[in-house]
Enzyme design. Structure first.
Site, PDB file in Angstrom:
ATOM      1  N   ARG A 171       0.831  -1.208   0.000  1.00 14.62           N
ATOM      2  CA  ARG A 171       0.000   0.000   0.000  1.00 14.62           C
ATOM      3  C   ARG A 171       0.864   1.257   0.000  1.00 14.62           C
ATOM      4  O   ARG A 171       0.469   2.302  -0.536  1.00 14.62           O
ATOM      5  CB  ARG A 171      -0.945  -0.007   1.212  1.00 14.62           C
ATOM      6  CG  ARG A 171      -1.797   1.239   1.364  1.00 14.62           C
ATOM      7  CD  ARG A 171      -3.049   0.965   2.176  1.00 14.62           C
ATOM      8  NE  ARG A 171      -2.765   0.301   3.428  1.00 14.62           N
ATOM      9  CZ  ARG A 171      -2.471   0.906   4.586  1.00 14.62           C
ATOM     10  NH1 ARG A 171      -2.416   2.231   4.637  1.00 14.62           N
ATOM     11  NH2 ARG A 171      -2.252   0.212   5.684  1.00 14.62           N
ATOM     12  N   TYR A 198     -13.604  19.272 -14.788  1.00  6.59           N
ATOM     13  CA  TYR A 198     -14.082  17.921 -15.065  1.00  6.59           C
ATOM     14  C   TYR A 198     -15.220  17.585 -14.108  1.00  6.59           C
ATOM     15  O   TYR A 198     -15.167  17.908 -12.912  1.00  6.59           O
ATOM     16  CB  TYR A 198     -12.925  16.939 -14.908  1.00  6.59           C
ATOM     17  CG  TYR A 198     -13.337  15.493 -14.815  1.00  6.59           C
ATOM     18  CD1 TYR A 198     -13.941  14.847 -15.893  1.00  6.59           C
ATOM     19  CD2 TYR A 198     -13.141  14.773 -13.641  1.00  6.59           C
ATOM     20  CE1 TYR A 198     -14.329  13.526 -15.801  1.00  6.59           C
ATOM     21  CE2 TYR A 198     -13.516  13.446 -13.544  1.00  6.59           C
ATOM     22  CZ  TYR A 198     -14.117  12.833 -14.623  1.00  6.59           C
ATOM     23  OH  TYR A 198     -14.506  11.520 -14.520  1.00  6.59           O
ATOM     24  N   ASP A 240      -4.919  20.311 -13.436  1.00  3.31           N
ATOM     25  CA  ASP A 240      -5.243  19.025 -14.040  1.00  3.31           C
ATOM     26  C   ASP A 240      -4.734  19.085 -15.480  1.00  3.31           C
ATOM     27  O   ASP A 240      -5.283  19.793 -16.318  1.00  3.31           O
ATOM     28  CB  ASP A 240      -6.762  18.796 -14.001  1.00  3.31           C
ATOM     29  CG  ASP A 240      -7.153  17.420 -14.533  1.00  3.31           C
ATOM     30  OD1 ASP A 240      -6.364  16.822 -15.277  1.00  3.31           O
ATOM     31  OD2 ASP A 240      -8.264  16.963 -14.206  1.00  3.31           O
ATOM     32  N   LYS A 297      -6.361   8.217 -19.408  1.00  8.31           N
ATOM     33  CA  LYS A 297      -6.433   8.865 -20.708  1.00  8.31           C
ATOM     34  C   LYS A 297      -5.104   8.717 -21.470  1.00  8.31           C
ATOM     35  O   LYS A 297      -4.697   7.624 -21.785  1.00  8.31           O
ATOM     36  CB  LYS A 297      -6.819  10.327 -20.539  1.00  8.31           C
ATOM     37  CG  LYS A 297      -8.320  10.546 -20.318  1.00  8.31           C
ATOM     38  CD  LYS A 297      -8.839  10.022 -19.004  1.00  8.31           C
ATOM     39  CE  LYS A 297     -10.283  10.420 -18.750  1.00  8.31           C
ATOM     40  NZ  LYS A 297     -10.761   9.935 -17.445  1.00  8.31           N
TER      41      LYS A 297
END
Length: 440
Positions: A97, A149, A222, A247
């Protein structure tokens, strides 16, 4: 090699280091020249290679190492969830983790491409948004552009504001005076996205950064739509850059992941701690897919931009298209700004088809090569109608204010041949003419 590890279940770190060194010596691998990232070798950072300068070279070589045990030129996938440690010896990894070798390869590469010092990989783009927003305390204020977004916008409004007590104002950040006017004594962060989704508005990152530095406000960008190949917000003054690796970075529509990049030690420390505690970490297989996609990122982005420019020029002249929105067109209000702060105009085209939703939907259904799906940045071209899909829940008057109309269509341009995509688009636009004829 197999015998070494199977026969020595509890080998010491010093023994493994000595063995790794011996492997390098006996196989003739020059560790310094090859740039081995030696998490085997005392946790040292890999030697700097003076030839890793260009974007394509960084995409292929940054963060990579030759496996000292086998000579494999592609780093292996380490699936282990836990790592052997001894209290009296230094260690690099302890638990999956918190990090692992496969994730480190990806993080090092993306940090190099963005020009940042640190990178934190997350299990999704929204995971990146989450750890960024956890830098802000209850009662503090965030400013975001009004067409962020959709997922980011909903998170800020329904989680950060409602459940975490954070104040929020979303404004048109193209207006720097409006931005300055919106700043409060408790404003701690501005969250930018440029070009915006789906209207492709271009923000002045240098201008925003200057104000943020004066007011001591954390500036977040972003950079998903541009990728590190086109735009480097850290060089323009931003403090934090994030991506949805789903993306362009992944590039093949087969993974969900995000990343956060910064050069600020304190911000990195805080976000890494939050990431560890929230558990929004990616698995090694996703990290491998993202690393593989990253190697062809420059080629894919340049091809997408080149084709998008040609298609935009065709669509801008078509009688069935009311407006074609693409920063590469000189008619775009942000054309000069985009040219100044980016190395391309992107692979996304937005256009408003003349008529209502029915005509836009007919165009949508008439496309053959374009996949009918949300998301973007993959090798395949995609089409979506924001008013019917991604922004369906946004009130019509708000959509209109943002420039998202009933006939607005967003195209994500892949790497297919220009001529084939052009013919597919023209065929679909002809179908609108057929509908008009049949109704009359």
């Amino acid at each position: 090699v197999g015998f070494f590890f199977s026969s020595r279940r509890r080998h010491t770190r010093s023994a493994s280091v000595s063995w790794a060194r011996r492997c390098v010596q006996e196989t003739g691998i020059n560790a310094e020249y090859m740039g081995i990232h030696t998490f085997f070798m005392e946790g040292k950072d890999k030697p700097h290679c003076p030839f890793i300068k260009g974007e394509s070279t960084k995409a292929v070589h940054a963060g990579q190492y030759v496996d000292p045990s086998t000579g494999a030129v592609i780093p292996p996938i380490y699936t282990s969830s836990t790592f052997e440690v001894f209290a009296d010896q230094p260690y690099k990894y302890i638990y999956g983790r918190f990090g692992g070798p496969t994730r480190t390869v990806l993080e090092d590469a993306i940090a190099a491409l963005e020009g940042g010092k640190f990178c934190i990989a997350t299990s999704s783009g929204m995971g990146a948004v989450s750890i960024i927003c956890h830098l802000i305390k209850p009662g503090e204020h965030i400013i975001g552009n009004d067409d962020l977004y959709g997922g980011t916008s909903v998170y800020l409004k329904e989680i950060a504001v409602v459940k975490e007590g954070i104040q929020l104002d979303c404004i048109d950040l193209r207006d720097l005076k409006a931005f300055e006017a919106a700043i409060k004594p408790n404003t701690k962060m501005v969250f930018c996205e440029t070009p915006t989704n789906p209207t492709l508005r271009v923000l002045d990152l240098v201008g925003i950064a200057k104000i943020c530095k004066e007011k001591k406000i954390i500036m977040v960008v972003d950079n998903t739509f541009c990728s590190p190949i086109m735009q480097k917000p850290l060089e323009l003054g931003a403090d934090i850059v994030m991506h949805s690796c789903t993306k362009y970075i992944g590039g093949h529509s087969d993974l969900i992941m995000g990343v956060v990049v910064t050069s600020n030690d304190e911000l990195h420390k805080q976000m890494k701690a939050v990431s560890n505690l929230l558990g929004c970490c990616p698995g090694p297989f996703d990290c491998y897919l993202a690393s593989r996609g990253l190697k062809t990122l420059p080629l894919r982005v340049h091809r997408s931009c080149e084709t998008a420019m040609k298609l935009a020029e065709v669509l801008a002249k078509h009688p069935k298209v009311d407006v074609c929105i693409y920063p590469g067109l000189t008619s775009h209000p942000g054309h000069e700004l985009m040219k100044a702060q980016a190395k391309g105009f992107g692979g996304i085209i937005t256009m408003n088809i003349k008529g209502d939703t029915a005509k836009a939907n007919l165009f949508y259904k008439s496309l053959s090569l374009f996949g009918h799906a949300v998301s973007l940045g993959g090798v395949e071209s995609l089409v979506s109608i924001p008013a019917m899909i991604t922004h369906k829940g946004v009130p019509a008057d708000v959509r209109a204010k943002l420039g998202i109309l009933e006939g607005t269509v967003r195209l994500s341009i892949g790497i297919e041949d220009f001529e084939d995509l052009r013919d597919d688009l023209l065929h679909a636009l002809d179908a609108i003419q057929d509908l008009t004829f049949s109704l009359t």
